[in-house]
Design an enzyme around this catalytic site. Structure first.
Site, PDB file in Angstrom:
ATOM      1  N   ASP A   1       5.712 -17.780 -13.641  1.00  0.00           N
ATOM      2  CA  ASP A   1       4.608 -18.645 -14.128  1.00  0.00           C
ATOM      3  C   ASP A   1       4.980 -20.170 -14.150  1.00  0.00           C
ATOM      4  O   ASP A   1       6.139 -20.707 -14.013  1.00  0.00           O
ATOM      5  CB  ASP A   1       4.074 -18.461 -15.565  1.00  0.00           C
ATOM      6  CG  ASP A   1       2.583 -18.947 -15.883  1.00  0.00           C
ATOM      7  OD1 ASP A   1       2.186 -19.640 -15.074  1.00  0.00           O
ATOM      8  OD2 ASP A   1       2.031 -18.440 -16.745  1.00  0.00           O
TER       9      ASP A   1
ATOM     10  N   GLU B   1      -1.819 -16.040 -20.237  1.00  0.00           N
ATOM     11  CA  GLU B   1      -0.308 -16.563 -19.692  1.00  0.00           C
ATOM     12  C   GLU B   1       0.410 -16.030 -20.629  1.00  0.00           C
ATOM     13  O   GLU B   1       1.645 -15.546 -20.651  1.00  0.00           O
ATOM     14  CB  GLU B   1      -0.399 -18.111 -19.316  1.00  0.00           C
ATOM     15  CG  GLU B   1      -0.991 -18.143 -17.890  1.00  0.00           C
ATOM     16  CD  GLU B   1      -1.033 -19.793 -17.739  1.00  0.00           C
ATOM     17  OE1 GLU B   1      -1.083 -20.205 -16.315  1.00  0.00           O
ATOM     18  OE2 GLU B   1      -0.806 -20.580 -18.565  1.00  0.00           O
TER      19      GLU B   1
ATOM     20  N   GLY C   1      -1.220 -24.811 -19.786  1.00  0.00           N
ATOM     21  CA  GLY C   1      -2.716 -24.562 -20.002  1.00  0.00           C
ATOM     22  C   GLY C   1      -3.587 -25.638 -19.171  1.00  0.00           C
ATOM     23  O   GLY C   1      -4.721 -25.774 -19.418  1.00  0.00           O
TER      24      GLY C   1
ATOM     25  N   ASP D   1       3.211 -27.259 -17.265  1.00  0.00           N
ATOM     26  CA  ASP D   1       2.988 -28.738 -17.222  1.00  0.00           C
ATOM     27  C   ASP D   1       4.225 -29.509 -17.932  1.00  0.00           C
ATOM     28  O   ASP D   1       4.543 -30.647 -17.155  1.00  0.00           O
ATOM     29  CB  ASP D   1       1.914 -28.986 -18.101  1.00  0.00           C
ATOM     30  CG  ASP D   1       0.690 -28.210 -17.500  1.00  0.00           C
ATOM     31  OD1 ASP D   1       0.345 -28.024 -16.382  1.00  0.00           O
ATOM     32  OD2 ASP D   1       0.003 -27.424 -18.543  1.00  0.00           O
TER      33      ASP D   1
HETATM   34  C1  5RP Z   1      -2.146 -23.116 -15.958  1.00  0.00           C
HETATM   35  C2  5RP Z   1      -0.716 -23.479 -16.258  1.00  0.00           C
HETATM   36  C3  5RP Z   1      -0.125 -23.733 -14.835  1.00  0.00           C
HETATM   37  O1  5RP Z   1       1.016 -22.954 -14.832  1.00  0.00           O
HETATM   38  C4  5RP Z   1       0.692 -25.085 -15.096  1.00  0.00           C
HETATM   39  O2  5RP Z   1      -0.576 -25.992 -15.278  1.00  0.00           O
HETATM   40  C5  5RP Z   1       1.555 -25.563 -13.672  1.00  0.00           C
HETATM   41  O3  5RP Z   1       0.525 -25.657 -12.648  1.00  0.00           O
HETATM   42  P1  5RP Z   1       1.061 -26.193 -11.295  1.00  0.00           P
HETATM   43  O4  5RP Z   1       2.018 -25.278 -10.926  1.00  0.00           O
HETATM   44  O5  5RP Z   1       0.036 -26.381 -10.370  1.00  0.00           O
HETATM   45  O6  5RP Z   1       1.640 -27.469 -11.413  1.00  0.00           O
HETATM   46  O7  5RP Z   1      -0.320 -23.560 -17.100  1.00  0.00           O
HETATM   47  O8  5RP Z   1      -2.685 -22.736 -17.151  1.00  0.00           O
END
Ligand code: 5RP
Length: 235
Positions: free
Chosen positions: A91, A113, A105, A94
């Site tokens: 996963d 998640e 999120g 942020d």
């Molecule tokens: C979604 C999330 C994402 O995993 C998080 O925002 C990272 O996204 P990205 O890889 O596009 O930067 O938590 O709910």
């Protein structure tokens, strides 16, 4: 698949490097938790490539977006009803602090998640190096039953936060999550104790899940992408 990485900006290359590396960590015949977001998309791109070479996996998607991408790539999808044990979940995040606590999120997918991370034996976070931080500054996304939004807003203010209802883009009014709920993004001036804040928010009536993840650090590895490679971190 053709290599288009040369035309990408450095952050996108970093995400791609992290995603591709993590896809190569997936064992044959495994149940894989598929996170949400742009870095996970790169992981799925490479996973589809590996499946073309004979790797057999089944995925559990954490969002409609990921589920749709899995259909496009031909990655078979199952559910926690059929497989309540996940071999490896991959996963994005942020923000990531030095103890591997996370804020998640941005994509409003943190409730599923969290369920997938909880069911996984191994939790791999894929991120570009811009996600690493010494302390959390990002707003904390909170998924809330629409019915309970006012009391959760009050509760977040009482904790010193500034809550804002997330508004839709190309949709008037609040974002509606894949689970039919609303998202409140709450900024805190300083998050002194992420574990305590996570527990307090998650215990509020009407809250499904907030985006602070502190309970998985013991099984987490971080694949940090840079524009020309990756660095893998474990505690
Ligand atoms: C979604 C999330 C994402 O995993 C998080 O925002 C990272 O996204 P990205 O890889 O596009 O930067 O938590 O709910």
């Amino acid at each position: 698949m053709s290599d288009t990485s040369g035309a990408m900006d450095s952050q996108t290359r970093a995400k791609r490097n992290a995603g591709y590396y993590a896809a190569d960590m997936i064992p044959d015949n495994s149940i894989v938790g598929l996170g949400t977001g742009s870095t996970v998309f790169f992981m799925m791109e490479r996973l589809a490539e590996r499946m073309g070479e004979g790797l057999r996996v089944t995925g559990i998607a954490t969002s409609f977006q990921t589920e749709r991408r899995a259909y496009e790539y031909g990655i078979p999808i199952t559910s926690l009803h059929e497989h309540d044990h996940i071999d490896i979940a991959i996963d994005g995040a942020d923000q990531i602090d030095p103890q591997f606590r996370l804020i998640k999120g941005r994509g409003a997918a943190q409730t599923r998640e969290r369920c997938v991370a909880a069911a996984a034996e191994v939790f791999v976070i894929v991120a570009d190096e811009g996600k690493l931080t010494d302390w959390f500054t990002a707003p904390v996304p909170v998924e809330v039953l629409a019915f309970a939004v006012p009391i959760v807003m009050n509760g977040l203010v009482a904790l010193g936060g500034t809550p804002v209802i997330r508004e839709g883009v190309k949709k008037d009014g609040p974002v509606i999550t894949d689970n039919g709920n609303w998202i409140i993004d709450c900024t805190f001036p300083h998050i002194e104790n992420p574990e305590e804040l996570q527990c307090t928010i998650n215990a509020m009536p009407g809250v499904l899940s907030c985006g602070i993840f502190t309970e998985f650090t013991g099984k987490t590895s971080i694949v940090v992408g840079t524009s020309d490679g990756v660095e893998v971190r474990s505690l």
